[in-house]
Design an enzyme around this catalytic site. Structure first.
Site, PDB file in Angstrom:
ATOM      1  CD  GLU A   1     -47.280  -7.843  50.331  1.00  0.00           C
ATOM      2  OE1 GLU A   1     -48.159  -8.066  51.176  1.00  0.00           O
ATOM      3  OE2 GLU A   1     -46.436  -8.710  49.981  1.00  0.00           O
TER       4      GLU A   1
ATOM      5  CG  ASP B   1     -46.139  -8.825  54.450  1.00  0.00           C
ATOM      6  OD1 ASP B   1     -47.319  -8.878  54.075  1.00  0.00           O
ATOM      7  OD2 ASP B   1     -45.716  -9.460  55.430  1.00  0.00           O
TER       8      ASP B   1
ATOM      9  CG  ASP C   1     -45.399 -11.454  45.707  1.00  0.00           C
ATOM     10  OD1 ASP C   1     -46.178 -11.443  46.675  1.00  0.00           O
ATOM     11  OD2 ASP C   1     -44.922 -12.500  45.228  1.00  0.00           O
TER      12      ASP C   1
ATOM     13  CD  GLU D   1     -43.071 -10.597  48.352  1.00  0.00           C
ATOM     14  OE1 GLU D   1     -43.819 -11.372  48.964  1.00  0.00           O
ATOM     15  OE2 GLU D   1     -42.242 -10.972  47.504  1.00  0.00           O
TER      16      GLU D   1
END
Length: 227
Positions: free
Chosen positions: A122, A50, A119, A46
């Site tokens: 990502e 991101d 989450d 994650e």
């Protein structure tokens, strides 16, 4: 294994290293419950995803909106990569049904929880980036996230936009009501009901009251624009 093969067909990407997909779909509650080795869950992916998403979104906006200044581009990017927008993007993929969750998280609605879904999305971007490189990650992001920009921009500050619209059209007073509060103190889920002039026009949920109000305002905006 069958579900993971099915999910690869859904997203249109076949993993070379299937372990990356498994990790992207593994929530910390599942890893803890199964006493899996450290960093078996999707939190590190994650973190990577991101960053990958941010640079892809930044590049996209830079080229597609050449007349916008930095401040406007930053706001637009924030609206595209915020928790609510990403969670909404997962509906097309039915991502929630493929997640590996602990029993407690599953029983308390984890498959629909926005923070878990965003989450995981990502993490999936991070996994695709590691497995197939930047081009594969970019193709995925362009297909499932950087679409319907005008609609997704509303997520960023729906409350302000709704207030301006309602005042401009003289529709009446806006009222937000906390309809439900659930979950443990460290992971509360708030459900908010939004009414205009006494009529309910939007519902929203989030891990903070502000996030729930923002989603309720967004849903109200969508409904009003349809009219």
């Amino acid at each position: 294994m069958r579900k993971q093969l099915e999910f690869q067909q859904v997203i249109g990407y076949e993993f070379i290293h299937s372990g990356l997909l498994v990790q992207a779909l593994t929530h910390s509650s599942y890893a803890n419950e199964r006493r899996m080795r450290k960093h078996s869950d999707n939190e590190r992916l994650e973190f990577l995803g991101d960053a990958v998403l941010e640079i892809i979104a930044s590049e996209f906006l830079y080229h597609h909106f050449p007349d916008l200044p930095e401040g406007e581009l930053t706001k637009m990017r924030a609206s595209l990569v915020c928790e609510q927008t990403l969670a909404a993007c997962t509906k097309e993929l039915d991502l929630g049904s493929y997640l590996l969750l602990g029993r407690g998280e599953q029983q308390t609605g984890g498959r629909q929880r926005h923070s878990i879904l965003s989450d995981a999305l990502e993490a999936l971007i991070g996994a695709i980036y590691l497995d197939g490189g930047f081009a594969s990650a970019k193709e995925f992001v362009m297909k499932y996230i950087l679409t319907d920009i005008a609609n997704k921009q509303l997520f960023y500050d729906s409350k302000t936009i709704l207030q301006e619209m309602v005042q401009g059209q003289g529709l009446g007073a806006i009222h937000y009501r906390l309809a439900k509060e659930s979950g443990p103190d460290h992971n509360k889920l708030f459900q908010v009901e939004l009414s205009i002039d006494g009529s309910v026009v939007g519902l929203g949920e989030g891990h903070t009251k502000k996030a729930a109000e923002q989603e309720a305002a967004y849903n109200a905006l969508v409904k009003l624009k349809e009219k």
